[in-house]
Design a protein around this motif. Structure first.
Motif, PDB file in Angstrom:
ATOM      1  N   VAL A 358       5.972 -11.642   8.098  1.00  0.00           N
ATOM      2  CA  VAL A 358       5.237 -10.385   8.253  1.00  0.00           C
ATOM      3  C   VAL A 358       5.157  -9.684   6.903  1.00  0.00           C
ATOM      4  O   VAL A 358       5.941  -9.986   5.996  1.00  0.00           O
ATOM      5  N   LYS A 359       4.228  -8.702   6.842  1.00  0.00           N
ATOM      6  CA  LYS A 359       3.931  -8.097   5.544  1.00  0.00           C
ATOM      7  C   LYS A 359       4.849  -6.898   5.293  1.00  0.00           C
ATOM      8  O   LYS A 359       4.377  -5.816   4.948  1.00  0.00           O
ATOM      9  N   LYS A 360       6.137  -7.045   5.528  1.00  0.00           N
ATOM     10  CA  LYS A 360       7.030  -5.897   5.306  1.00  0.00           C
ATOM     11  C   LYS A 360       8.468  -6.374   5.101  1.00  0.00           C
ATOM     12  O   LYS A 360       8.721  -7.577   5.114  1.00  0.00           O
ATOM     13  N   GLU A 361       9.356  -5.423   4.963  1.00  0.00           N
ATOM     14  CA  GLU A 361      10.808  -5.658   4.851  1.00  0.00           C
ATOM     15  C   GLU A 361      11.176  -6.633   3.730  1.00  0.00           C
ATOM     16  O   GLU A 361      12.058  -7.470   3.890  1.00  0.00           O
ATOM     17  N   GLY A 362      10.466  -6.548   2.641  1.00  0.00           N
ATOM     18  CA  GLY A 362      10.821  -7.362   1.459  1.00  0.00           C
ATOM     19  C   GLY A 362      10.373  -8.811   1.546  1.00  0.00           C
ATOM     20  O   GLY A 362      10.601  -9.587   0.610  1.00  0.00           O
ATOM     21  N   PRO A 364       7.198 -10.165   1.610  1.00  0.00           N
ATOM     22  CA  PRO A 364       6.180 -10.546   0.618  1.00  0.00           C
ATOM     23  C   PRO A 364       6.780 -10.720  -0.782  1.00  0.00           C
ATOM     24  O   PRO A 364       6.436 -11.674  -1.491  1.00  0.00           O
ATOM     25  N   GLU A 365       7.712  -9.840  -1.143  1.00  0.00           N
ATOM     26  CA  GLU A 365       8.290  -9.930  -2.498  1.00  0.00           C
ATOM     27  C   GLU A 365       9.038 -11.256  -2.665  1.00  0.00           C
ATOM     28  O   GLU A 365       8.921 -11.936  -3.676  1.00  0.00           O
ATOM     29  N   GLU A 385      -0.810 -13.830   3.472  1.00  0.00           N
ATOM     30  CA  GLU A 385       0.006 -12.942   4.327  1.00  0.00           C
ATOM     31  C   GLU A 385      -0.808 -12.380   5.473  1.00  0.00           C
ATOM     32  O   GLU A 385      -0.356 -11.509   6.185  1.00  0.00           O
ATOM     33  N   LYS A 386      -2.041 -12.939   5.667  1.00  0.00           N
ATOM     34  CA  LYS A 386      -2.932 -12.348   6.669  1.00  0.00           C
ATOM     35  C   LYS A 386      -2.935 -13.117   7.984  1.00  0.00           C
ATOM     36  O   LYS A 386      -3.082 -14.335   7.996  1.00  0.00           O
TER      37      LYS A 386
END
Ligand code: ATP
Length: 454
Positions: A358-362, A364-365, A385-386
Motif C-alpha cells: 500500500v502507498k503508506k506507512e513507509g 513506498p520508501e 504503487e497503483k
C-alpha cells in the motif's frame, strides 16, 4: 482452449500495441507499408536481444571482434558484390487489381482488393515474373545524377569484407577469427510482412568468420550447432525449431553450403537465421575490383591465402518477434485467465517489478530503496504503487517481467519482502538486503516452464 494460430498472431499484435512493444510507423498519417516503430517495452526487448547476441558472439569469445561500418558505402561495393545486378526478387503483377507479388512467395500473398483471396483469384491475369531490385537507391551530395547514386545497404556483411584487412591488422588476428556487426539494413520488400517478420528496414546481426579453406566444412558445422544452441539457451520451444539444409539448387552460386534455422510461426515455418559458407567469393571479388589484396599472409609458414567465410546472419527484429510469439500464453487459472509472456529473463524488457503493498506507512520508501539497489546492479526495474496488488502482478506478467518484489507491513518489522516468480507464480520471503543476489541467481537458474501446446 489454446488459441488457433491465426488468433495467436492477432493476440500478439494487439498485445504489442496495447503494452507499447510495437506501433505502426506514421500511424497518424495512415501508416507506411511494412514499417514499424518500437515503443518503450519493444526497444528494451530489442536491446536485450542485441546484448544477448553480442555477449555470446563477441564478449565471451577470444576469436571474434566487433565492427560498426557505414550504411552508405561507395556504390562500387554493391556492383562488385553482385547486389546491383542480382539482388532481386522475381515479381508478378496482377493486371486487374494491380497488385505486385513475389513469384516465389505467392502462397503467402493476399490480393489487395480481396484480402481473403490469393493473387490471381480476383480474376486478374498474372504477368510473367520480372526481376525487381530490392535495394533502396538515393543520391549523395547536392546533385542528382548517375554520378551521385548511392545505395542503402541491404546487408551488413559487405561492410565487414571491406574492413577485413583493417580489422585483422589492427587486432593482430589470424584465421580462424570473426568480425561481428549489428546494424540496420534496408530492402524494398514487396511481399506483405506478417507484422515485423519482414519489414523494409530492419536490424541485422551478422558475423563473418574467416577460416583456412581446408577447415571451412568443420567450422560450418560448428556455427550451425552453436547458433541453434543459442536459441535453445534463450528458451525457445525445441519442438518449433529446426535446422534446414538448403538443397543444391537453392544454394547461391558462391555457396558450398547453407542452412536455415527455422521456427514454426503461426503462419508456418519460416527462416529465423541463415548460416552460409560463402567461400572466398566476396574477398576475391573485392580484391580483383579494388586492386587491394585481401589475403592472409602467415609469417611463420610464409603461406598466403584468401580465407573462406562462414556467415551466421540473423535479424534482430525477427528474433524479437520469435521470442514474443514463443513466450505468449493465455493461462487458465482457478477463477480467471492470465496473459503471460514467459520470456527468458535475459531478454525480458523489465527484470524486476517493485511494489509497496500500500502507498503508506513507509512502504513506498522501502520499495524505492530496494529498487535503487537493484538498479545499482544494472537491473531494469519498474516501480508501481497503483491499484490492487493482483492487478499489478498481471500487468507485469503481460510485459514478461520474470520477478516481482513486494514490500508489506511486515517488511518494516522483519526486513523480509515477498518475491514472486512469473512462471510458477510461487512466492517466497527473502531478506531485503539479499534481493539482488536472489534475482541474479534466479536469472541464471531459469528454465523454460512446461506449457500447453498452442
Ligand atoms: P528471405 O528469404 O526471408 O527474404 P533472406 O534469405 O533474404 O530472407 P538473408 O539475406 O539471409 O535473408 O538475411 C539474414 C536474416 O536477416 C534473415 O534470416 C532474417 O532474420 C533477417 N531478414 C532478412 N530480411 C528481412 C526483412 N525484410 N525483415 C526483417 N528481417 C529480415
Amino acid at each position: 482452449m489454446p488459441a488457433t494460430d491465426a488468433q495467436l498472431m492477432d493476440k500478439v499484435v494487439s498485445l504489442c500495441k496495447r503494452r507499447g512493444f510495437v506501433f505502426q510507423a506514421s500511424e497518424i498519417y495512415g501508416g507506411i507499408g511494412n514499417t514499424y516503430d518500437y515503443g518503450p517495452l519493444g526497444v528494451e526487448l530489442l536491446r536485450r536481444v542485441k546484448d544477448a547476441w553480442w555477449n555470446r558472439m563477441v564478449v565471451e569469445r577470444d576469436d571474434v571482434v566487433g565492427l560498426d561500418s557505414a550504411i552508405i558505402q561507395n556504390p562500387r561495393v554493391w556492383e562488385v558484390s553482385g547486389h546491383v545486378g542480382g539482388f532481386a526478387d522475381p515479381m508478378v503483377d496482377c493486371k486487374k487489381c494491380k497488385g505486385r507479388f513475389r513469384a516465389d512467395k505467392l502462397e503467402d500473398a493476399r490480393c489487395p482488393e480481396r484480402p481473403s483471396k490469393r493473387p490471381g483469384e480476383c480474376g486478374g491475369e498474372l504477368t510473367e515474373p520480372r526481376s525487381f531490385n530490392l535495394m533502396f537507391k538515393t543520391h549523395v551530395g547536392p546533385l542528382e545524377g548517375s554520378a551521385s547514386v548511392a545505395y542503402l545497404r541491404p546487408e551488413t556483411a559487405q561492410g565487414i569484407f571491406l574492413n577485413f584487412l583493417n580489422v585483422m591488422q589492427a587486432s593482430r588476428l589470424k584465421p580462424p577469427f570473426g568480425i561481428a556487426q549489428i546494424g540496420k539494413s534496408f530492402r524494398n520488400e514487396i511481399t506483405p510482412g506478417n507484422f515485423v517478420f519482414r519489414t523494409r528496414e530492419f536490424e541485422q546481426a551478422e558475423m563473418e568468420y574467416f577460416v583456412p579453406p581446408a577447415e571451412s566444412e568443420r567450422w560450418f558445422e560448428y556455427w550451425k550447432k552453436e547458433r541453434f544452441q543459442w536459441y535453445l539457451d534463450l528458451g525457445l520451444d525445441p519442438a518449433r525449431l529446426r535446422l534446414r539444409d538448403h538443397a543444391q539448387e537453392e544454394l547461391a552460386h558462391y555457396s558450398t553450403g547453407t542452412s536455415d534455422i527455422e521456427y514454426e510461426y503461426p503462419f508456418g515455418w519460416g527462416e529465423l537465421e541463415g548460416i552460409a559458407c560463402r567461400t572466398d567469393f566476396d574477398l576475391k571479388r573485392h580484391s580483383q575490383a579494388s586492386g587491394v589484396d585481401l589475403v592472409y599472409f602467415d609469417p611463420e609458414t610464409r603461406e598466403r591465402y584468401t580465407p573462406f567465410v562462414i556467415e551466421p546472419a540473423g535479424g534482430i527484429n525477427r528474433m524479437a518477434l520469435t521470442f514474443l510469439i514463443d513466450a505468449f500464453e493465455e493461462q487458465p487459472l482457478e477463477k480467471e485467465e492470465r496473459t503471460v509472456l514467459h520470456f527468458h529473463p535475459e531478454v525480458a524488457p523489465i527484470t524486476v517489478g517493485v511494489f509497496p503493498l500500500v502507498k503508506k506507512e513507509g512502504m513506498p520508501e522501502k520499495a524505492r530503496e530496494i529498487e535503487r539497489e537493484l538498479r545499482r546492479g544494472r537491473m531494469s526495474t519498474f516501480y508501481d504503487e497503483k491499484g490492487a496488488i493482483g492487478r499489478r502482478y498481471r500487468r507485469q506478467d503481460e510485459a514478461g517481467t520474470p520477478f516481482c518484489v513486494t514490500v508489506d507491513g511486515e517488511t518494516l518489522k522483519d526486513d523480509l519482502v515477498t518475491v514472486r516468480e512469473r512462471d510458477s507464480m510461487a512466492q517466497e520471503r527473502v531478506k531485503s538486503a539479499e534481493i539482488r543476489a536472489w534475482v541474479e541467481q534466479a536469472v541464471r537458474a531459469w528454465k523454460r516452464p512446461p506449457r500447453r501446446d498452442r
